[in-house]
Design a protein around this motif. Sequence first.
Motif, PDB file in Angstrom:
ATOM      1  N   THR A  57     -27.456  -6.786 -61.885  1.00 48.39           N
ATOM      2  CA  THR A  57     -26.535  -7.580 -61.060  1.00 48.39           C
ATOM      3  C   THR A  57     -26.418  -7.067 -59.625  1.00 48.39           C
ATOM      4  N   LEU A  58     -26.954  -5.882 -59.349  1.00 46.84           N
ATOM      5  CA  LEU A  58     -26.821  -5.335 -57.988  1.00 46.84           C
ATOM      6  C   LEU A  58     -27.305  -6.337 -56.926  1.00 46.84           C
ATOM      7  N   LYS A  59     -28.420  -6.994 -57.205  1.00 45.70           N
ATOM      8  CA  LYS A  59     -28.994  -7.951 -56.238  1.00 45.70           C
ATOM      9  C   LYS A  59     -28.012  -9.068 -55.877  1.00 45.70           C
ATOM     10  N   ASP A  60     -27.117  -9.402 -56.813  1.00 41.45           N
ATOM     11  CA  ASP A  60     -26.177 -10.493 -56.547  1.00 41.45           C
ATOM     12  C   ASP A  60     -25.194 -10.151 -55.431  1.00 41.45           C
ATOM     13  N   TYR A  61     -25.053  -8.857 -55.153  1.00 47.15           N
ATOM     14  CA  TYR A  61     -24.161  -8.446 -54.061  1.00 47.15           C
ATOM     15  C   TYR A  61     -24.854  -8.494 -52.707  1.00 47.15           C
ATOM     16  N   TYR A  62     -26.146  -8.768 -52.716  1.00 47.44           N
ATOM     17  CA  TYR A  62     -26.897  -8.944 -51.455  1.00 47.44           C
ATOM     18  C   TYR A  62     -27.072 -10.436 -51.226  1.00 47.44           C
ATOM     19  N   TYR A  63     -26.024 -10.977 -50.637  1.00 46.82           N
ATOM     20  CA  TYR A  63     -25.854 -12.409 -50.464  1.00 46.82           C
ATOM     21  C   TYR A  63     -27.071 -13.077 -49.814  1.00 46.82           C
ATOM     22  N   GLU A  64     -27.653 -12.401 -48.825  1.00 48.97           N
ATOM     23  CA  GLU A  64     -28.739 -13.027 -48.071  1.00 48.97           C
ATOM     24  C   GLU A  64     -30.054 -13.079 -48.848  1.00 48.97           C
ATOM     25  N   PHE A  65     -30.132 -12.427 -50.001  1.00 47.34           N
ATOM     26  CA  PHE A  65     -31.354 -12.493 -50.814  1.00 47.34           C
ATOM     27  C   PHE A  65     -31.470 -13.838 -51.524  1.00 47.34           C
ATOM     28  N   GLU A  66     -30.311 -14.439 -51.765  1.00 51.61           N
ATOM     29  CA  GLU A  66     -30.238 -15.574 -52.666  1.00 51.61           C
ATOM     30  C   GLU A  66     -31.207 -16.712 -52.332  1.00 51.61           C
ATOM     31  N   ASP A  67     -31.224 -17.111 -51.062  1.00 49.32           N
ATOM     32  CA  ASP A  67     -32.085 -18.226 -50.673  1.00 49.32           C
ATOM     33  C   ASP A  67     -33.550 -17.936 -50.967  1.00 49.32           C
ATOM     34  N   TYR A  68     -33.968 -16.691 -50.765  1.00 49.72           N
ATOM     35  CA  TYR A  68     -35.379 -16.342 -50.907  1.00 49.72           C
ATOM     36  C   TYR A  68     -35.737 -16.058 -52.362  1.00 49.72           C
ATOM     37  N   ALA A  69     -34.741 -15.721 -53.168  1.00 46.76           N
ATOM     38  CA  ALA A  69     -34.991 -15.438 -54.588  1.00 46.76           C
ATOM     39  C   ALA A  69     -35.533 -16.669 -55.307  1.00 46.76           C
ATOM     40  N   ALA A  70     -35.238 -17.852 -54.759  1.00 47.31           N
ATOM     41  CA  ALA A  70     -35.761 -19.078 -55.349  1.00 47.31           C
ATOM     42  C   ALA A  70     -37.293 -19.102 -55.302  1.00 47.31           C
ATOM     43  N   GLU A  71     -37.877 -18.340 -54.380  1.00 41.75           N
ATOM     44  CA  GLU A  71     -39.338 -18.296 -54.221  1.00 41.75           C
ATOM     45  C   GLU A  71     -40.001 -17.257 -55.127  1.00 41.75           C
TER      46      GLU A  71
END
Length: 291
Positions: free
Chosen positions: A231-245
């Motif tokens: 869940t650590l990644k969920d606290y890096y808000y700006e990753f979210e858009d790119y995680a879709a890729e």
Amino acid sequence: MQGKIIRGIGGFYYINAGNSIYECKAKGSFRKDGIRPLVGDDCIIDILDEKNRLANITSILPRHSEIIRPAVANVDQAMIIFAISRPEPNFNLLDRFIIQISQKDLPCIIVINKMDLADDDQRREIEEAYVACGCRVVFTSVSNREGVEEIRKLIKGKTTTVAGPSGVGKSSMINLLQSAVKMQTGVLSDKIDRGKHTTRHSELIPIDEDTYILDTPGFSSLNLFDVSTDTLKDYYYEFEDYAAECRFLDCKHISEPDCGVKKAVESGEVSRLRYENYLTLYRECKEKRKY
Ligand SMILES: Nc1nc2c(ncn2[C@@H]2O[C@H](COP(=O)(O)OP(=O)(O)O)[C@@H](O)[C@H]2O)c(=O)[nH]1
Ligand SMILES: [Mg+2]
Ligand SMILES: [Zn+2]
């Protein structure tokens, strides 16, 4: 009369109501109902002695939020203060603060103080890394009053908890915000002589009607024990858009192939500073989980 508990000590509650501070006892019925008044609670009080500012708490209004450590009710947001230099910002620590505050579900304002000591490059470094992190970033200098009006607007009508390393200017900022009020109203009670107490109790500082700052020794333990590597990644808000890729739905953006976040770091769309902090904290969470 309605007021807010700004301090609780030894069974007494100090309540800010109508520009005075009343020393209150909670009625026995609270205990019976299992309700413990908390700093931050909005209460109805029954005045016993106006001259000596003594009252009883007769009821506690519903809480819209409650945090455990420190135990405070009705906090609206958090403000993390760092300095641009003296002391140099530790971005890893800043990310820990951001994570802790999101764990408490509080909106967060990042304040970078001592801008009088900064050059444009230092400012840009922080803007580039933190403008996308999901928190508002405000640059201030308490010394030359830069940005202080903006802070005043952002805290107005709210209860804000203040956190940050020592030496960055937290007390200076709070004093400055508070002194304007004192000059305007001149009626803040001296019932609480703050200088005499060096307790570790949380305390709300009245800044304005309905505006409070929580001066607290809380947020002292900055380990991330209760964050999992998943869940650590969920606290890096700006990753979210790119995680879709990312190729894998459960990609943690570490060493997986075809990772959208790593690509975005390479292309400069996601801050390398933030990504490297993420890697450091990821390793730390992984180590801790082993025990
Ligand atoms: N140059 C500069 N110094 C500041 C500023 N704000 C606070 N300071 C100084 O930084 C030191 C630490 O401030 P303090 O408010 O005690 O920090 P705290 O430990 O976070 O509460 C003091 O010497 C302040 O005068 C600022 O905006 N610019
Ligand atoms: Mg201080
Ligand atoms: Zn990925």
